[in-house]
Design an enzyme around this catalytic site. Structure first.
Site, PDB file in Angstrom:
ATOM      1  N   LYS A  90       0.738  -1.277  -0.138  1.00  0.00           N
ATOM      2  CA  LYS A  90       0.024  -0.003   0.187  1.00  0.00           C
ATOM      3  C   LYS A  90       0.829   1.209  -0.072  1.00  0.00           C
ATOM      4  CE  LYS A  90      -4.446  -1.612   1.875  1.00  0.00           C
ATOM      5  NZ  LYS A  90      -4.319  -2.974   1.918  1.00  0.00           N
ATOM      6  N   GLU A 112      -9.826   6.860   3.603  1.00  0.00           N
ATOM      7  CA  GLU A 112     -10.650   5.796   4.269  1.00  0.00           C
ATOM      8  C   GLU A 112      -9.768   4.712   4.612  1.00  0.00           C
ATOM      9  OE1 GLU A 112     -10.091   5.717   0.851  1.00  0.00           O
ATOM     10  OE2 GLU A 112      -9.670   3.709   0.736  1.00  0.00           O
ATOM     11  N   SER A 378       1.403  -9.773  -0.847  1.00  0.00           N
ATOM     12  CA  SER A 378       1.140  -8.479  -0.842  1.00  0.00           C
ATOM     13  C   SER A 378       1.597  -7.811   0.651  1.00  0.00           C
ATOM     14  CB  SER A 378      -0.306  -8.176  -0.935  1.00  0.00           C
ATOM     15  OG  SER A 378      -1.173  -9.159  -0.206  1.00  0.00           O
TER      16      SER A 378
HETATM   17  C1  PLP Z   1      -5.221  -3.866   1.465  1.00  0.00           C
HETATM   18  C2  PLP Z   1      -4.159  -5.261   1.420  1.00  0.00           C
HETATM   19  C3  PLP Z   1      -4.895  -5.891   0.351  1.00  0.00           C
HETATM   20  C4  PLP Z   1      -6.156  -5.847  -0.342  1.00  0.00           C
HETATM   21  O1  PLP Z   1      -5.994  -4.761  -1.273  1.00  0.00           O
HETATM   22  P1  PLP Z   1      -5.672  -4.636  -2.908  1.00  0.00           P
HETATM   23  O2  PLP Z   1      -5.788  -3.344  -3.140  1.00  0.00           O
HETATM   24  O3  PLP Z   1      -6.765  -5.539  -3.494  1.00  0.00           O
HETATM   25  O4  PLP Z   1      -4.412  -5.174  -3.061  1.00  0.00           O
HETATM   26  C5  PLP Z   1      -4.171  -7.126   0.218  1.00  0.00           C
HETATM   27  N1  PLP Z   1      -3.247  -7.456   0.692  1.00  0.00           N
HETATM   28  C6  PLP Z   1      -2.654  -6.753   1.814  1.00  0.00           C
HETATM   29  C7  PLP Z   1      -1.580  -7.219   2.691  1.00  0.00           C
HETATM   30  C8  PLP Z   1      -3.318  -5.654   2.291  1.00  0.00           C
HETATM   31  O5  PLP Z   1      -2.990  -4.922   3.283  1.00  0.00           O
END
Ligand code: PLP
Length: 403
Positions: A90, A112, A378
């Site tokens: 992010k 948000e 992610s």
């Molecule tokens: C917020 C988040 C997501 C989901 O958000 P996307 O916009 O779909 O990438 C996925 N993995 C993690 C670790 C997150 O913090």
């Protein structure tokens, strides 16, 4: 040539666009007229790239997971967004947007947040850039995500609890939009995923595209060819997935697999599998697939993973799914948990619960031994330790000592 990227009108096929109240029309237009010029300027690229390198710690490694590969009979590389500063992808987006906000002369940042991850990433860059920061968060989420609330406060942000609706992410988003309507001149709204009115989905995808830009270079180095056979990522709003696929989106040699949150099962009434359950509708300024009832009222999504329970989906992914460019799998809570423990035990990496949904897709696909897979991790699992601990205790009670 056919492209799955955004068209001039802000659409991906039938999805996308900017459906905003009149009072926001000017803000969205201003953003639309500015973002490409800024993102493509040398001055922006230089500042963005140096922060990505020295502050975030990029490039994130592309790690050949040997034991995981052996388990699934193919070659699996993990794109390690979990190693970024603040623990997820992010931050790539919030850094890019705050640099844009400054160049647009904005003084105040709003955002948000659901689980608090985007709130923390936004509060982080506001501290870095010395900007006022207000984060809207549903009261329910404020109560259950206490650690992130405290982080945001420590970083100097004001966390504003929202008491409308179910007091979760969708209500926080509505409140942020309301704030933006009241302060259009001095306020910049940092959206946390590839959602919202055009140009947000395209802008966020571009800022996250550093992920696939790096994958290309790293694969060429490590594999001798710059593309994989499969790309796998989880989708909430779709930003880490969009970043992962961005530079491969029109390359049909590369199969795209998106893992959405099945919750307790797609048809259980407790799910966040928006692509499978959603119907065309408008949510937060974009036309996309939306979980809704017969009256068009939004159905509250459910997932064990707070980052995936959004009742909409980025329009880019709605289109990829509708056009069958991407394979979409719903991964249930129990499957994601199992995958999280598997990665932890065989690679020593504790993934975020969201990322565990991408890992859960591995056992649902058939690979050839020579297939090269890139799967984006992610985020890291620190924030999910309570859930993991609960799962270990449950398994102990059930006599399953292995977990
Ligand atoms: C917020 C988040 C997501 C989901 O958000 P996307 O916009 O779909 O990438 C996925 N993995 C993690 C670790 C997150 O913090």
């Amino acid at each position: 040539m056919k492209t799955y990227l955004v068209n001039e009108d802000g659409f991906y096929g039938e999805f996308g666009g900017a459906f905003v109240p009149e009072i926001l029309h000017k803000c969205v237009e201003e953003l639309k007229d500015t973002y490409l010029e800024v993102l493509q300027s040398e001055d922006f690229k230089q500042e963005f790239n140096s922060l990505l390198r020295d502050y975030v710690g990029r490039p994130s490694p592309l790690y050949l997971a040997k034991r995981l590969s052996a388990q699934y009979g193919c070659k699996i590389y993990l794109k390690r967004e979990d190693l970024n500063h603040t623990g997820a992808h992010k931050i790539n987006n919030t850094i890019g947007q705050i640099l844009l906000a400054r160049r647009m002369g904005k003084k105040r940042i709003i955002a948000e947040t659901g689980a608090g991850q985007h709130g923390v990433a936004t509060a982080t860059v506001c501290a870095l850039m010395n900007m006022e920061c207000v984060v809207y968060m549903g009261k329910t989420d404020v109560e259950r995500q206490h650690a992130n609330v405290q982080k945001m406060r420590m970083l100097g942000a004001t966390v504003s609890p929202v008491t409308s609706g179910n007091m979760t992410l969708k209500d926080a988003t509505n409140e942020a939009i309301r704030d933006w309507c009241c302060h259009p001149a001095d306020t910049y709204y940092i959206i946390g995923s590839t959602v919202g009115p055009h140009p947000y989905p395209d802008m966020v995808a571009r800022l996250q595209s550093v992920i696939s830009e790096e994958i290309k270079k790293q694969l060429l180095d490590q594999e001798g060819r710059d593309y994989p056979d499969y790309l796998i990522a989880c989708v909430g709003g779709g930003s880490n997935a969009a970043g992962t696929i961005y530079h491969y989106i029109d390359d049909e040699r590369v199969k795209i697999v998106l893992a959405e949150a099945g919750g307790k099962g797609v048809n259980s009434g407790f799910s966040a599998a928006t692509i499978q359950l959603g119907k065309m509708g408008i949510i937060h300024g974009a036309c996309t697939l939306v979980m809704q009832d017969e009256d068009g009222q939004i159905v509250e999504p459910y997932s064990i993973s707070a980052g995936l329970d959004y009742p909409g989906i980025g329009p880019i992914h709605a289109n990829l799914a509708t056009e069958h460019r991407a394979t979409v799998l719903a991964i249930n809570d129990d499957e994601a948990l199992k995958a999280a423990f598997e990665l932890t035990r065989i690679e020593g990496i504790i993934p975020a619960l969201e990322s565990a949904h991408a890992l859960g897709a591995l056992s649902k696909l058939k690979f050839k031994p020579e297939d090269v897979i890139v799967l984006t991790v992610s985020g890291r699992g620190d924030k999910d330790m309570d859930t993991y601990i609960h799962e270990m205790e449950k398994n102990k009670e059930d006599g399953n000592e292995k977990l």
